[in-house]
Design a protein around this motif. Structure first.
Motif, short mmCIF file in Angstrom:
data_model
loop_
_atom_site.label_atom_id
_atom_site.label_comp_id
_atom_site.label_asym_id
_atom_site.label_seq_id
_atom_site.Cartn_x
_atom_site.Cartn_y
_atom_site.Cartn_z
N PHE A 183 -48.40 -26.47 76.40
CA PHE A 183 -48.24 -28.04 76.84
C PHE A 183 -49.62 -28.61 76.66
O PHE A 183 -50.90 -27.90 77.22
N ALA A 184 -49.53 -29.89 76.48
CA ALA A 184 -50.86 -30.60 76.82
C ALA A 184 -50.30 -31.80 77.51
O ALA A 184 -49.34 -32.52 77.03
N ASP B 62 -52.12 -37.75 88.98
CA ASP B 62 -53.04 -37.80 87.71
C ASP B 62 -53.04 -36.43 87.08
O ASP B 62 -53.58 -35.64 87.89
N LEU B 63 -52.59 -36.25 85.88
CA LEU B 63 -52.84 -34.86 85.21
C LEU B 63 -54.20 -34.68 84.54
O LEU B 63 -54.26 -33.68 83.82
N ALA B 64 -55.02 -35.44 84.65
CA ALA B 64 -56.54 -35.17 84.24
C ALA B 64 -56.97 -34.07 84.45
O ALA B 64 -57.87 -33.49 83.48
N ASN B 65 -56.82 -33.16 85.29
CA ASN B 65 -57.24 -31.71 85.56
C ASN B 65 -56.90 -30.79 84.56
O ASN B 65 -57.41 -29.71 84.28
N PHE B 66 -55.81 -31.00 83.76
CA PHE B 66 -55.37 -30.10 82.88
C PHE B 66 -55.54 -30.65 81.31
O PHE B 66 -54.89 -31.63 80.91
N GLN B 67 -56.36 -29.68 80.45
CA GLN B 67 -56.32 -29.89 79.36
C GLN B 67 -55.34 -29.32 78.26
O GLN B 67 -54.55 -30.01 77.37
N SER B 68 -54.74 -28.19 78.88
CA SER B 68 -53.39 -27.41 78.29
C SER B 68 -53.01 -26.41 79.09
O SER B 68 -54.03 -26.17 79.92
N LEU B 69 -51.98 -26.14 79.23
CA LEU B 69 -51.44 -25.08 79.95
C LEU B 69 -50.41 -24.16 79.16
O LEU B 69 -49.57 -24.75 78.11
N GLN B 70 -50.25 -22.95 79.40
CA GLN B 70 -49.12 -22.26 78.48
C GLN B 70 -48.53 -21.34 79.69
O GLN B 70 -49.05 -20.89 80.76
N LEU B 71 -47.13 -21.24 79.93
CA LEU B 71 -46.20 -20.98 80.43
C LEU B 71 -45.64 -19.72 79.78
O LEU B 71 -45.16 -19.85 78.59
N LEU C 172 -52.14 -30.40 94.90
CA LEU C 172 -51.32 -30.15 93.75
C LEU C 172 -51.82 -29.92 92.62
O LEU C 172 -50.90 -29.11 92.19
N ASN C 173 -53.04 -29.80 92.26
CA ASN C 173 -53.60 -29.17 90.91
C ASN C 173 -53.62 -27.62 91.00
O ASN C 173 -53.09 -27.06 90.17
N ASP C 174 -53.59 -27.01 92.46
CA ASP C 174 -53.79 -25.62 92.67
C ASP C 174 -52.25 -25.08 92.35
O ASP C 174 -52.12 -23.89 92.08
N ARG C 175 -51.15 -25.76 92.60
CA ARG C 175 -49.85 -25.44 92.75
C ARG C 175 -49.10 -25.94 91.39
O ARG C 175 -47.97 -25.29 91.28
N PHE C 176 -49.81 -26.69 90.55
CA PHE C 176 -48.86 -27.50 89.52
C PHE C 176 -48.22 -26.57 88.63
O PHE C 176 -47.08 -26.41 88.34
N VAL C 177 -49.28 -25.71 87.98
CA VAL C 177 -48.43 -24.81 87.01
C VAL C 177 -47.47 -23.58 87.44
O VAL C 177 -46.54 -23.47 86.79
N PRO D 54 -43.14 -19.55 85.71
CA PRO D 54 -43.16 -18.54 84.86
C PRO D 54 -43.38 -17.31 85.23
O PRO D 54 -43.78 -17.12 86.63
N LEU D 55 -43.41 -16.43 84.44
CA LEU D 55 -43.87 -14.95 85.26
C LEU D 55 -45.43 -14.90 85.34
O LEU D 55 -46.05 -14.56 86.35
N ARG D 56 -46.01 -15.58 84.36
CA ARG D 56 -47.51 -15.94 84.42
C ARG D 56 -48.08 -17.01 83.52
O ARG D 56 -47.06 -17.54 82.91
N TYR D 57 -49.23 -17.56 83.91
CA TYR D 57 -49.61 -18.67 83.10
C TYR D 57 -50.97 -18.63 82.79
O TYR D 57 -51.77 -17.96 83.39
N ASP D 58 -51.34 -19.61 81.95
CA ASP D 58 -52.91 -19.71 81.67
C ASP D 58 -53.20 -21.20 81.49
O ASP D 58 -52.21 -22.01 80.80
N TYR D 59 -54.27 -21.86 81.86
CA TYR D 59 -54.51 -23.10 81.75
C TYR D 59 -56.01 -23.32 81.49
O TYR D 59 -56.79 -22.47 81.93
N THR D 60 -56.27 -24.51 80.79
CA THR D 60 -57.68 -24.84 80.62
C THR D 60 -57.71 -26.11 81.40
O THR D 60 -57.01 -26.95 81.16
N ASN D 61 -58.72 -26.29 82.47
CA ASN D 61 -59.04 -27.74 83.27
C ASN D 61 -59.82 -28.40 82.51
O ASN D 61 -60.41 -28.48 81.39
N ALA D 62 -60.23 -29.71 83.30
CA ALA D 62 -60.89 -30.76 82.52
C ALA D 62 -62.16 -30.03 82.09
O ALA D 62 -62.88 -30.92 81.28
N ALA D 63 -62.87 -29.42 82.97
CA ALA D 63 -64.11 -29.06 82.71
C ALA D 63 -64.29 -27.75 81.51
O ALA D 63 -65.50 -27.30 81.15
#
Length: 453
Positions: free
Chosen positions: A174-175, A198-207, A265-270, A275-284
């Protein structure tokens, strides 16, 4: 043994007949679990705890919010809880752009340029054999609303999981939607106060969802993935009564307003998607990846349990065990039932091939935790006394992650015991018995990988 009910697709397993005395099942010549070469006329009754044999079932998906109590982590779509009048949080508007769907599987046929680590993109622009994967375009994104319970069918109509592999995971990427916000209400002192997260902390995330989290509709011949956001987990333990409320009566949760709550909230959002696992890219631009504890605990064995599936061969074994023949190796399999009712796997190596791994009896969904002690135990004998190699490695990299040990096999039954501590956490570690290099017969029973602590 995994606690989740697994989703077993109709495929290429074998019904082991009810036999009396010590006899041999009439299934010799059917390679165990290899969907590319197994007899297409065999019947699959499924195994209650086996891996998914990918077998021509298209994918659908739904996206929704669940207000069930924490701990209900394996609820299916039909068990989801709607919001009550006194929910601690209500989500009114929540949408994300779905940009990609990937499958992660193992294969026992030639797959040009397939990368087990990266998986296979199946939407959009499914990659066929020999084709290059096209770059994702913004126009390919599909807006899904969790609060409006989006169901995706037509967009996935060309997804066909018939590729002759064993499905491990499905990944959805997702984006954040252009609005970059989740709108809702939080209950404070008996009154609902609106908030904007605000979801600005996340550029993308995969579940990435484990195969046991996929719902199978065998009547309509569909596999459905429910992507569910757990509302109670999102806000549990957070005190919104101390949040700053703006002049317009809204609690803004972003980098400048109520940043402490925003970061929590950012720490627990994903992980709230379970899912079993995830990865995401933050704003930085920094990448993060992790397993979701609740889901992982449901898959990994508890202390004293066998994390290897169907080690006593009492379930229809073709959905659990795989026989690989390569580099000149040839072998048959059959099932022997003793008077006691114990079942023995017989492997008849008719051509040893070039190396010990020319014939492999293996299982891939052995869930191991780094640093935890395990004990591998099995009984084996052969008509030719010589050594084999027992091993636990990775299906994606083929590296040893548990142990690799030469085991001398005699002509009478002997119990083999190997203690090991894996170096990495892996839900799909591969247990292997490498039986090649010499023509001979093997009998194997009671295979276990026991968690010790």
């Amino acid at each position: 043994m995994p606690k989740f009910p697994s989703a077993v697709l109709a495929g290429l397993a074998l019904v082991a007949g009810v036999l009396s005395g010590c006899s041999e099942d009439k299934t010799a010549g059917i390679e165990i679990g290899n969907p590319d070469i197994a007899d297409k006329d065999t019947t699959d009754v499924g195994s209650p705890e086996g891996p998914v044999v990918v077998s021509g079932i298209p994918l659908t998906a739904d996206f929704t919010v669940d207000y069930a109590e924490l701990g209900t982590v394996v609820a299916t779509k039909s068990l989801l809880k709607a919001a009550a009048e006194d929910e601690p949080v209500l989500l009114d508007s929540f949408a994300l752009n779905l940009t990609e769907v990937r499958t992660y599987a193992s294969y026992y046929k030639y797959m040009p340029e397939y990368d087990a680590v990266k998986g296979m993109r199946v939407w959009p622009n499914k990659v066929e054999d020999g084709e290059e994967e096209l770059p994702l375009e913004d126009s390919s994104a599909l807006l899904v609303s969790f609060t409006e319970e989006t169901y995706v069918d037509d967009a996935f109509k060309n997804i066909d999981l018939l590729d002759g592999g064993y499905l491990k995971e499905i990944g959805v990427r997702f984006a954040p939607y252009v609005a970059d916000d989740i709108y809702g209400r939080v209950l404070i002192d008996g009154e609902y106060v609106p908030f904007v997260y605000d979801l600005a902390n996340f550029q993308s995330l995969q579940l990435r969802y484990h195969y046991s989290q996929i719902e199978i509709d065998s009547v309509n011949n569909k596999a459905n993935l429910s992507v569910i956001f757990r509302a109670k987990q999102f806000v549990k333990g957070l005190d919104f009564s101390k949040a700053n409320v703006s002049e317009d009566g809204v609690i803004y949760l972003d980098m400048k307003n109520n940043s402490y709550l925003w970061n929590k909230l950012n720490d627990r959002f994903v992980s709230c998607f379970q899912p079993l696992r995830y990865d995401y890219t933050n704003a930085a631009g920094a990448d993060s990846t992790a397993y979701v504890k609740d889901i992982w605990n449901g898959i990994a064995a508890s202390v004293g349990e066998n994390t290897l599936i169907n080690g006593n061969f009492k379930s229809p074994f073709t959905t659990n065990w795989i026989l690989v023949t390569q580099y000149g190796g040839k072998a048959d399999t059959s099932l022997v039932v003793e008077n006691s009712g114990d079942r023995i796997m017989k492997v008849d190596v008719t051509a040893g091939g070039d190396s010990s791994f020319s014939v492999q009896l293996l299982q891939e969904n052995v869930a191991l935790i780094a640093g935890v002690k395990y004990q591998c135990v099995f009984t084996i004998w052969s008509d030719v006394a010589d050594s084999i190699t027992a091993r636990i490695g990775s299906y994606t990299t083929f590296k040893t992650i548990g142990f690799s040990k030469h085991v001398y096999v005699g002509k009478t039954g002997q119990s083999v015991q190997i203690d090991f501590t894996p170096e990495v956490t892996d839900p799909f570690a591969r247990f292997e018995l490498n039986l090649g290099k010499k023509k001979r017969k093997f009998w194997i029973k009671e295979v276990k990988v026991l968690r010790q602590n």
